[in-house]
Design a protein around this motif. Structure first.
Motif, mmCIF file in Angstrom:
data_model
loop_
_atom_site.group_PDB
_atom_site.id
_atom_site.type_symbol
_atom_site.label_atom_id
_atom_site.label_comp_id
_atom_site.label_asym_id
_atom_site.label_seq_id
_atom_site.Cartn_x
_atom_site.Cartn_y
_atom_site.Cartn_z
ATOM 1 N N ASP A 248 27.914 128.734 14.110
ATOM 2 C CA ASP A 248 27.988 127.567 14.907
ATOM 3 C C ASP A 248 26.850 127.295 15.816
ATOM 4 O O ASP A 248 26.596 128.052 16.590
ATOM 5 C CB ASP A 248 29.409 127.823 15.543
ATOM 6 N N ILE B 133 34.731 131.215 14.117
ATOM 7 C CA ILE B 133 35.005 130.716 12.854
ATOM 8 C C ILE B 133 36.084 131.539 12.080
ATOM 9 O O ILE B 133 35.771 132.977 11.964
ATOM 10 C CB ILE B 133 33.557 130.798 12.166
ATOM 11 N N THR B 134 36.920 131.002 11.657
ATOM 12 C CA THR B 134 38.174 131.702 10.618
ATOM 13 C C THR B 134 38.157 130.962 9.653
ATOM 14 O O THR B 134 38.322 129.749 9.456
ATOM 15 C CB THR B 134 39.424 131.685 11.585
ATOM 16 N N ILE C 133 36.594 121.542 7.261
ATOM 17 C CA ILE C 133 36.148 122.139 8.458
ATOM 18 C C ILE C 133 37.049 121.374 9.460
ATOM 19 O O ILE C 133 37.179 120.402 9.777
ATOM 20 C CB ILE C 133 34.929 121.948 9.148
ATOM 21 N N PHE D 120 29.054 123.568 12.323
ATOM 22 C CA PHE D 120 28.989 124.368 11.191
ATOM 23 C C PHE D 120 27.654 124.078 10.616
ATOM 24 O O PHE D 120 27.200 122.966 10.160
ATOM 25 C CB PHE D 120 29.907 123.961 10.260
ATOM 26 N N VAL E 144 38.188 125.810 6.662
ATOM 27 C CA VAL E 144 37.491 126.519 7.598
ATOM 28 C C VAL E 144 37.991 126.209 9.100
ATOM 29 O O VAL E 144 38.156 124.858 9.253
ATOM 30 C CB VAL E 144 36.078 126.417 7.431
ATOM 31 N N ASN F 174 37.991 121.648 13.828
ATOM 32 C CA ASN F 174 37.604 122.125 15.011
ATOM 33 C C ASN F 174 38.810 121.979 15.800
ATOM 34 O O ASN F 174 39.117 121.025 16.346
ATOM 35 C CB ASN F 174 36.575 121.189 15.581
ATOM 36 N N ALA G 197 29.142 132.741 17.084
ATOM 37 C CA ALA G 197 30.099 132.507 16.145
ATOM 38 C C ALA G 197 29.304 132.417 14.663
ATOM 39 O O ALA G 197 28.572 131.616 14.574
ATOM 40 C CB ALA G 197 30.772 131.071 16.363
ATOM 41 N N MET H 265 37.134 126.077 13.010
ATOM 42 C CA MET H 265 36.157 126.574 14.103
ATOM 43 C C MET H 265 36.925 126.319 15.635
ATOM 44 O O MET H 265 37.487 125.207 15.821
ATOM 45 C CB MET H 265 34.938 125.717 14.071
ATOM 46 N N THR I 124 36.398 134.605 8.649
ATOM 47 C CA THR I 124 34.654 135.395 8.798
ATOM 48 C C THR I 124 34.085 135.404 7.505
ATOM 49 O O THR I 124 32.888 135.301 7.689
ATOM 50 C CB THR I 124 34.694 136.468 9.616
#
Length: 114
Positions: free
Chosen positions: A101, A41-42, A58, A68, A34, A60, A107, A36, A44
């Motif tokens: 988020d 957030i990708t 995750i 998250f 994921v 960033n 987000a 961010m 979705t």
């Protein structure tokens, strides 16, 4: 006595094989990635395996901190800009869970366990 020695040897062989294989490591888990980034957030829709251990990685990639979070799953992870971290999920039931988020309320995403 010969049978006892044979059983002991078989036990030791199985035991030794178990030592070389070792327990399942976090690196052996399915990894779902994921991203961010400053209020986005990708993807979705985050598809994950239901009833299976997995690692959510995750990243960033933005310029500000992110968090998250899923209230339903009782999980959260804060990340500084430019960092990557993971959350290990033991198992989750099939379903759709809201993710957001906490630092960027706009987000939002869905985590879908199938």
């Amino acid at each position: 006595m010969g049978a006892s020695i044979g059983h002991a040897a078989a036990f030791l062989a199985v035991f030794a094989a178990g030592l070389t294989m070792g327990p399942a490591q976090a690196d052996d888990l399915p990894v779902i990635k994921v991203e961010m980034r400053d209020g986005i957030i990708t993807p979705t829709t985050i598809e994950v395996p239901a009833n299976t251990r997995f690692k959510l990685e995750i990243t960033n990639s933005g310029t500000s901190p992110v968090e998250f979070e899923s209230t339903e799953l009782k999980r959260e992870k804060a990340l500084a800009a430019g960092s990557t971290s993971s959350i290990i999920f033991r198992t989750i039931d099939p379903g759709t869970y809201d993710v957001f988020d906490d630092f960027h309320p706009e987000a939002k995403a869905k985590l879908v366990a199938k």
